[in-house]
Design a protein around this motif. Structure first.
Motif, PDB file in Angstrom:
ATOM      1  N   THR B  35      12.842   9.457  -6.708  1.00 11.01           N
ATOM      2  CA  THR B  35      13.773  10.123  -6.425  1.00 11.01           C
ATOM      3  C   THR B  35      14.733  10.273  -7.716  1.00 11.01           C
ATOM      4  OG1 THR B  35      15.016   8.123  -5.817  1.00 11.01           O
ATOM      5  CG2 THR B  35      14.061   9.522  -4.047  1.00 11.01           C
ATOM      6  N   TYR B  36      14.087   9.876  -8.682  1.00 11.35           N
ATOM      7  CA  TYR B  36      14.757  10.296 -10.179  1.00 11.35           C
ATOM      8  C   TYR B  36      13.715  10.565 -11.222  1.00 11.35           C
ATOM      9  CZ  TYR B  36      13.885   5.337 -10.378  1.00 11.35           C
ATOM     10  OH  TYR B  36      13.105   4.245 -10.298  1.00 11.35           O
ATOM     11  N   TYR B  79      14.456   3.233  -5.807  1.00  8.17           N
ATOM     12  CA  TYR B  79      14.143   2.416  -6.668  1.00  8.17           C
ATOM     13  C   TYR B  79      12.949   2.781  -7.687  1.00  8.17           C
ATOM     14  CZ  TYR B  79      17.160  -0.510  -3.875  1.00  8.17           C
ATOM     15  OH  TYR B  79      18.176  -0.996  -3.144  1.00  8.17           O
ATOM     16  N   GLY B  80      12.139   3.827  -7.234  1.00  6.77           N
ATOM     17  CA  GLY B  80      11.072   4.239  -7.889  1.00  6.77           C
ATOM     18  C   GLY B  80       9.923   4.467  -7.140  1.00  6.77           C
ATOM     19  N   GLY B 408      17.659  13.648  -5.379  1.00  7.52           N
ATOM     20  CA  GLY B 408      18.077  12.884  -6.472  1.00  7.52           C
ATOM     21  C   GLY B 408      18.680  11.504  -5.998  1.00  7.52           C
ATOM     22  N   PHE B 409      18.377  10.464  -6.370  1.00 11.46           N
ATOM     23  CA  PHE B 409      19.041   9.296  -5.534  1.00 11.46           C
ATOM     24  C   PHE B 409      18.486   7.984  -6.424  1.00 11.46           C
ATOM     25  CE2 PHE B 409      20.127   7.736  -0.822  1.00 11.46           C
ATOM     26  CZ  PHE B 409      20.387   6.515  -1.259  1.00 11.46           C
ATOM     27  N   ARG B 463      17.734  17.040  -7.498  1.00  8.85           N
ATOM     28  CA  ARG B 463      16.823  16.847  -8.542  1.00  8.85           C
ATOM     29  C   ARG B 463      16.613  18.379  -9.049  1.00  8.85           C
ATOM     30  NH1 ARG B 463      11.903  13.546  -9.332  1.00  8.85           N
ATOM     31  NH2 ARG B 463      12.477  14.001 -11.570  1.00  8.85           N
ATOM     32  N   ASP B 464      16.954  19.319  -8.412  1.00  6.66           N
ATOM     33  CA  ASP B 464      16.597  20.897  -8.635  1.00  6.66           C
ATOM     34  C   ASP B 464      17.621  21.603  -9.453  1.00  6.66           C
ATOM     35  OD1 ASP B 464      14.200  20.927  -7.566  1.00  6.66           O
ATOM     36  OD2 ASP B 464      14.867  21.394  -5.607  1.00  6.66           O
ATOM     37  N   VAL B 465      18.755  20.550  -9.749  1.00  2.74           N
ATOM     38  CA  VAL B 465      19.796  21.561 -10.529  1.00  2.74           C
ATOM     39  C   VAL B 465      19.634  20.793 -11.972  1.00  2.74           C
ATOM     40  CG1 VAL B 465      22.376  21.299 -11.225  1.00  2.74           C
ATOM     41  CG2 VAL B 465      21.579  21.175  -8.656  1.00  2.74           C
ATOM     42  N   ALA B 466      19.433  21.808 -12.690  1.00  2.00           N
ATOM     43  CA  ALA B 466      19.008  21.449 -14.234  1.00  2.00           C
ATOM     44  C   ALA B 466      20.032  20.293 -14.920  1.00  2.00           C
ATOM     45  CB  ALA B 466      18.862  22.790 -15.018  1.00  2.00           C
TER      46      ALA B 466
END
Lengths: 532, 532
Positions: B35-36, B79-80, B408-409, B463-466
């Motif tokens: 999520t990152y 956390y990954g 994104g998290f 995450r889709d925002v540049a």
């Protein structure tokens, strides 16, 4: 056999000073005594003052390949006292690490060194007029708080399962490195004394019932003193009621109503708690005749099984509600139950006769033992040790020392599922073994956790009676093997029954050996302790 | 970079069968998503069916010196996820170990394999019509019960601190040996699933937040369903009341009245739980204007801080008494408080308007979320994940997958002392850092244990925002370092902030390294996971 020459002693003296390396034979003889027959000897006593000196002793012992056996206060009575497990050893006696390092009333925490005793901590909290209390021990107040936690001993109050209510250790590893655990690893961490797990692997458990490190400091959680404290005691004679009683007690514990450890004791164990063996009446026999048993039961208001408990409440309404829940759940199975609270204490003059008539209990004695001076709220007047002198011809001295007084005492501690049918079967089995060997079949059930019971079968005798050391050892060994075979695995071991660990699965033994080899390549730290 | 040739794949296929060695790029791409932003790649997915196959995979990986990264259900979102910590790896995916091995209604225990999810267990208990309940997770119901316990995640109910309510592990060590822990070490031990510590050193903790073994089975304790369940929710706007409220909540928890974990959430976190980001009203801004904040607070009955809690009672009298204790302790600090019990549910038609008027809360919605379908008694409808989609332009899909959906998290989880002044200081500090980086300063306080709070600062974005991957990472890193420096040490780590462990004391790092070297000489098991 371990030989100590002057050069070796001088090396330890150069670390600790000559006052703190003891080689006088009287001191060594006493340190080599337990409450049963043992072989191994303490060859010198080392008394470091702090973790740095502990570390220096361990480094030197590694160089010399010389076994060191650590004790905190050395009161592991009934399990081997200070006698080393794996051959002759130097004793690493931590009693000088006796500082109370930190205390926080608001958060209910105290940080202590390994030599701090329960009595010292209780006294300290009294001086602070603290509204928090430590979990008072089931053993002598002269025992070490940390030593008891490391043996996974238990106490009373909501934080009975002592190891479950500690936080952050300082440990000296066998090669001398000093390690902090939990959040204590991070200098300046604000949660170091409040959050148990830290971050990353949690290693603390590996230093309990083990020989993998010397724990020198630990934080202990303190419970809040209830504003509305209630205790109760009860007894039953009808054995058909025993299993359902135990099931209902478990349910009360799982529901969070009974939050303390509580004891359920059989006739013999209860009698021991109440005083010395009745030599005259019993004619010296180990197991009483039915007539004597009946007479003592009536005379002392003791049942076939006897229990006590406590409720930690914060309002009259909560106290009433919880008392009702306990009463509804267990009183149908009991011959008598007596609740004690502030009202009972205040009105004891009026209540005394009615209580005696209704329950058979002596109200003043009950109030003294279960309400005013009670381990349920952290007060320990050393009552726990009295029973050990049961078979001695001489009364318990003012400062009891079981090793020195040649008390015979062996604990055998199977863990039972907290379930009526198991408790019934296990206590029947244990009682029959003890009787078969001609010992009082005395049994205590320590209801420490929600799903398991820490049973204690105590083989209690007088070491001054010729032959009884051997007879007692035979009984303890038979009891150990029988309970293991029946699936009631022991939860704490004596110096002589560590060999039950041979029955553990190979993987777990290999894991332990691999870690021991990695941390202590010369196997100098307490060899043979909780290992095969 | 890890290279996989056909010979290597064939060796794994000979252990697992070709269906259970995945090398399709779509599957590998997804498994390499978190999520990152992350770098490391999953090169193949291995799906063993049991501990023996896990063991065989580890033995082979040791021979090949090839890193293996184990996941239970792989839902370590924030956390990954499944992305390996220490370079490219093979993924050891335990989802096929999905058997519920044992269940005991009477004792409240269930023994599960690593792949069993919360949803599966909840469904199983429903089918059994069980009167015991699992601690429902704060995360997705598709997460693994064991995975969550091993990460020292927490849930709700009296057994919130999950690792504290497990008992006995089966662990495959890095070289393939299968180990039982606790009383499970003794074949036929009747207390294996009821007594946590076993006998001898207790190693279980070392397999949590670690890379020292693969846990394949575990027993979990289940709490009894209360006959008189009460929940409550509240909010406050006056910040001067916040610190004393937290102190009183701690005291209620220490007193055993509040036995569950409970959340206290700030405005932003609460809003996220309630639904999607109000794009129109907020004009796309990360931090609302005071006007928008005021409007949303009023419209949705959200306060500056918002909390909930639950009471587990067994009679009307107990329920009333405990409710009064809670009310007396916290309501002086609150703008509104609403209690929910069976009576509220039954009389909801009559109560609806009065509740709205008095508290601003929507009674039906509150009953739904906090009384009927509530994690406080083990019901998990996946509400926990909703907030993660806060910044997405698209609504949460029916089966959310944060990795696939490019949510994104990032969690940043400092542990705070459970003390008003610390909570105030830490949340002010965290909020200011998040705002400084232009993110919603959303904060949750998870009151899991009696003396510490598991704070969660969530950096939530799309995450889709540049550019936002970089911006979010910068915020998370700053938040991590700032909280560490202030003494609010993190209690759970992401794949990118394991480096905070460099701040730990040397002794503890050496201990961990020594044990890792001894158990995993080639460092093939999850290298870099909770180690420096």
């Amino acid at each position: 056999m371990l030989t100590l020459n002057d050069q070796v002693l001088d090396s330890f003296i150069s670390i600790l000073g000559s006052d703190h390396v003891l080689v006088e034979s009287a001191a060594l003889d006493l340190a080599s005594q337990a409450t049963y027959a043992t072989q191994n000897r303490v060859r010198a006593i080392l008394r470091p003052a702090n973790a740095e000196e502990v570390s220096a002793c361990l480094r030197l012992a590694q160089q010399l390949k010389m076994p060191l056996y650590p004790v905190s206060a050395g009161k592991n009575w009934g399990y081997g006292s200070r006698v080393p497990t794996g051959g002759d050893s130097l004793l690493l006696d931590l009693r000088r690490l006796n500082r109370i390092v930190d205390f926080c009333e608001e958060m209910g925490t105290v940080t202590v060194e390994a030599g701090v005793s329960f009595a010292q901590l209780e006294h300290f909290l009294e001086e602070q007029n603290s509204q928090r209390f430590m979990s008072a021990p089931g053993t002598t107040p002269s025992a070490s708080v940390i030593g008891n936690a490391l043996e996974r001993g238990w106490g009373f109050g909501p934080y009975s399962d002592r190891f479950d209510f500690m936080c952050g250790m300082q440990v000296v590893l066998p090669q001398g490195e000093v390690v902090e655990t939990g959040m204590e690893r991070f200098s300046g961490s604000k949660s170091a004394r409040f959050f148990r797990w830290g971050v990353g692997p949690w290693f603390d458990g590996m230093f309990t019932q083990s020989n993998l490190g010397v724990v020198t400091r630990m934080t202990i959680f303190l419970a809040p003193k209830p504003t509305h404290f209630i205790s109760f005691l009860y007894r039953l004679n009808n054995l058909e009621h025993f299993a359902p009683l135990m099931d209902n007690l478990r349910e009360l514990k799982m529901r969070g109503i009974l939050r303390t450890n509580f004891k359920v004791q059989n006739f013999y164990r209860k009698l021991m708690d109440r005083g010395a063996y009745p030599w005259e009446e019993a004619g010296g026999q180990w197991c009483f005749t039915p007539e004597v048993e009946e007479r003592k039961k009536k005379e002392l208001a003791v049942g076939t099984w006897n229990g006590a408990g406590a409720l930690y409440c914060w309002s009259d309404a909560q106290a009433t509600a919880e008392r009702e829940l306990v009463e509804a759940a267990i009183s149908p199975y009991l011959d008598s139950i007596l609740f004690l609270d502030r009202d009972t204490l205040e009105r004891k003059e009026q209540l005394r006769d009615e209580v005696k008539e209704r329950t058979g209990y002596n109200l003043d004695s009950c109030l003294h033992r279960y309400y005013v001076n009670t381990r349920f709220i952290g007060v320990d007047k050393g009552l726990g040790v009295g029973g050990a002198y049961w078979r001695k011809r001489t009364p318990m001295p003012e400062v009891p020392d079981l090793d020195q007084d040649r008390v015979g005492f062996i604990w055998v501690d199977p863990i039972l599922p907290f379930r009526g049918r198991d408790v019934q079967a296990a206590t029947d089995l244990a009682g029959s073994i003890m009787s078969k060997h001609g010992f009082d079949p005395n049994i205590g059930l320590n209801c420490v956790t929600e799903r398991s019971i820490f049973m204690t079968g105590a083989v209690i005798y007088d070491r001054d009676v010729a032959g009884d050391d051997e007879r007692a050892m035979g009984c303890a060994q038979d009891l150990t093997q029988t309970m293991m075979k029946a699936g009631y695995t022991l939860g704490r071991l004596t110096t002589f029954n560590m060999n039950i660990l041979e029955q553990a699965d190979k993987g777990s033994l290999d894991l332990q050996r691999t870690i021991k080899d990695a941390l202590d390549p010369n196997h100098i730290l307490a060899p043979g302790r909780y290992e095969i």
